[in-house]
Write an enzyme that holds these catalytic residues in place. Structure first.
Site, PDB file in Angstrom:
ATOM      1  N   ASP A  21     136.917  24.811  28.500  1.00 13.78           N
ATOM      2  CA  ASP A  21     135.747  25.188  29.255  1.00 13.78           C
ATOM      3  C   ASP A  21     135.167  26.978  28.934  1.00 13.78           C
ATOM      4  OD1 ASP A  21     133.459  24.720  31.425  1.00 13.78           O
ATOM      5  OD2 ASP A  21     135.193  24.690  32.874  1.00 13.78           O
ATOM      6  N   ASP A  34     126.883  26.767  28.726  1.00 15.32           N
ATOM      7  CA  ASP A  34     127.695  26.423  29.402  1.00 15.32           C
ATOM      8  C   ASP A  34     128.051  25.387  28.320  1.00 15.32           C
ATOM      9  OD1 ASP A  34     129.479  26.257  30.952  1.00 15.32           O
ATOM     10  OD2 ASP A  34     128.123  24.256  32.186  1.00 15.32           O
TER      11      ASP A  34
END
Ligand SMILES: *[C@@H]1O[C@H](CO)[C@@H](O)[C@H](O)[C@H]1NC(C)=O
Ligand SMILES: *[C@@H]1O[C@H](CO)[C@@H](O)[C@H](O)[C@H]1NC(C)=O
Ligand SMILES: *[C@@H]1O[C@H](CO)[C@@H](O)[C@H](O)[C@H]1NC(C)=O
Ligand SMILES: *[C@@H]1O[C@H](CO)[C@@H](O)[C@H](O)[C@H]1NC(C)=O
Ligand SMILES: *[C@@H]1O[C@H](CO)[C@@H](O)[C@H](O)[C@H]1NC(C)=O
Ligand SMILES: *[C@@H]1O[C@H](CO)[C@@H](O)[C@H](O)[C@H]1NC(C)=O
Length: 466
Positions: free
Chosen positions: A141, A340
């Site tokens: 992540d 992201d």
């Protein structure tokens, strides 16, 4: 056939003579492959070029055929479900920024306490902890920074995972971090401490997933590189589970991130190629980053005090069908665009999205419209199920500060159902012009994305995966 040819011809005539428009025609197989890249395929197609197992980590799609979890898990999301998951994540990114803004005056390091929804984090990698090394599979992540894994003795609760749960008592190099240490106060903030007690962390992710445990240090092994004293969360209890995966590898921008902790060896540089559901991508660090593509173009990474945990770049323009949207760069740049790994679609300021949609529609007039998937987003859909073998879809190019550009692959332009009866533009609007845009993972596919954090730049290398 004749009709199809005639319509293509009239389209091209319209395009090039009356209305110069850059178009690309895609064969049906290519279109199906792009649309289906989000759905689990049955076979794993191996190895991107430049993949060196000793220096790069394999990334696979959690629920795809290349995953160690195997198939048979009914986790395919429809485009509408993807949209809902995305909205949760994007809202949570914005709310973290607003929260951070309100305390930006304070000198305290902003803790990565509140994570993002886990729903769309679907890329997994395998790393090792401890001495001797115990390997575990983690979600990676770029939107959060603390790495944590489930640990024995699971004092509260552990969920079932792929590999044996890490046992610190079997590792000669593990130690817990005391509650009154600097590391602990950086992570959880200063608090009354019993000097004999261990530091306790709490990671809350949206959607009610929580991990609580001790902050510890142990040796981390990435490919053939070994990092003694790596700080991570040794989870003793979770609420919810993340589907057989041992924890999360945090590649965000905070101090506690893997990127900062391995800075001496890797120089704060990493890159990845995100695979489609049936292939294998890579996560590379240090000198290995950027070796997958020969023509990398960079844009500055902006240090935005309002969003210190995120990777922010300046998008300055978009072209559709070869023509730039007539929107001034200032609209794109205020406040900025976050890249992201855990958001699927790409989110743009409302006026930019409206212009993109309108230009895209002009390029798609030849195809029968399909109902929107949602009133405000995924609202530009076509029924391509009966279309000719060649489908013509306008190109979309993103331009960034500093001369980098990203020619969005077909995979990043459209999303839809596997029958192609509802194929929709894969972009959406943020809920206000003051919010950050978000470059999602569909847009990044087929590119090697290089995060040169020390050099404060982000690069895109086309063809970095295949
Ligand atoms: C998947 O692999 C199996 C066995 O190798 C093969 O029979 C099948 O045709 C493959 N399917 C696709 C879609 O390639
Ligand atoms: C898989 O999920 C879909 C959508 O959620 C559902 O319609 C279908 O029945 C499920 N299939 C199985 C085998 O559980
Ligand atoms: C830890 O050590 C014990 C005793 O030697 C062993 O039974 C257990 O399997 C080990 N756990 C792991 C995760 O290696
Ligand atoms: C510190 O921890 C010990 C052991 O957990 C406990 O007995 C003691 O009461 C604690 N002291 C304070 C001041 O909390
Ligand atoms: C989280 O839990 C609370 C209370 O248990 C519940 O009201 C809420 O709907 C849950 N949220 C999600 C996203 O599941
Ligand atoms: C569109 O804008 C970009 C960035 O400002 C510029 O580099 C490019 O040349 C423009 N393209 C056209 C066709 O005007």
């Amino acid at each position: 056939m004749a009709i199809r040819h005639a319509s293509l011809l009239s389209y091209l005539l319209y395009s090039f003579l009356l209305f110069p428009f850059y178009v690309e025609a895609f064969g049906r197989e290519r279109l199906e492959a792009a649309i289906n890249s989000r759905f689990p395929a049955t076979n794993c197609s191996l190895s991107p070029k430049g993949f060196d197992h000793s220096t790069k980590l394999q990334i696979v799609y959690k629920n795809g055929p290349c995953s160690p979890l195997g198939l048979g898990r009914n986790t395919t999301l429809s485009p509408l479900q993807i949209l809902l998951q995305d909205q949760l994540r994007v809202q949570s990114i914005q709310s973290r920024i607003f929260k951070e803004t309100s305390i930006a005056g304070s000198k305290a390091a902003i803790p990565a306490k509140f994570g993002l929804p886990l729903g769309k984090m679907e890329y997994i990698v395998k790393v090792g902890f401890g001495t001797p090394t115990q390997y575990v599979t983690l979600l990676f992540d770029t939107g959060s920074s603390l790495t944590w894994i489930q640990c024995q003795p699971c004092a509260i609760s552990c969920y079932q995972q792929l590999e044996p749960i890490f046992d610190p008592s079997n590792s000669s190099s593990y130690s817990s971090i005391p509650c009154d240490s600097v590391q602990c106060s950086q992570l959880v903030g200063p608090h009354p401490c019993n000097s004999t007690s261990k530091c306790i962390y709490l990671m809350k992710y949206m959607g009610n997933f929580t991990s609580i445990g001790y902050l510890g240090v142990d040796t981390l092994t990435i490919s053939s590189d070994v990092f003694p004293g790596f700080q991570f969360g040794c989870s003793q209890g979770t609420r919810g589970d993340i589907g057989m995966i041992a924890g999360i590898l945090g590649l965000g921008r905070d101090q506690v991130s893997l990127v900062s902790q391995t800075a001496k060896t890797y120089g704060e540089i990493f890159s990845y190629c995100l695979p489609s559901s049936n292939s294998i991508g890579y996560l590379a660090f240090g000198s290995q980053a950027g070796t997958g593509s020969t023509s990398i173009k960079y844009t500055p990474l902006v240090i935005d005090l309002n969003a210190p945990s995120f990777y922010v770049v300046q998008l300055i323009g978009i072209s559709v069908g070869g023509r730039n949207l007539s929107i001034p760069p200032s609209v794109f740049k205020s406040p900025g665009t976050i890249i992201d790994s855990g958001t699927t679609l790409t989110y743009l300021p409302p006026s930019v999205y409206a212009a993109l949609r309108s230009a895209f529609r002009q390029g798609m007039t030849n195809y029968p419209p399909a109902p929107p998937l949602s009133p405000d987003e995924l609202d530009t859909c076509y029924d391509l199920s009966k279309s000719a073998t060649n489908v013509v879809i306008p190109s979309v190019v993103f331009y960034f500060e500093g001369g980098a550009s990203l020619d969005v692959d077909l995979t990043g332009r459209v999303i839809g159902d596997s029958s192609l009866s509802q194929v929709c533009l894969a972009f959406a609007a943020t809920s206000s012009p003051n919010e950050f845009g978000v470059l999602g993972n569909l847009l990044q596919q087929t590119y090697e994305v290089i995060y040169d954090v020390a050099g404060q730049r982000l690069g895109f290398g086309p063809g970095g995966c295949t």
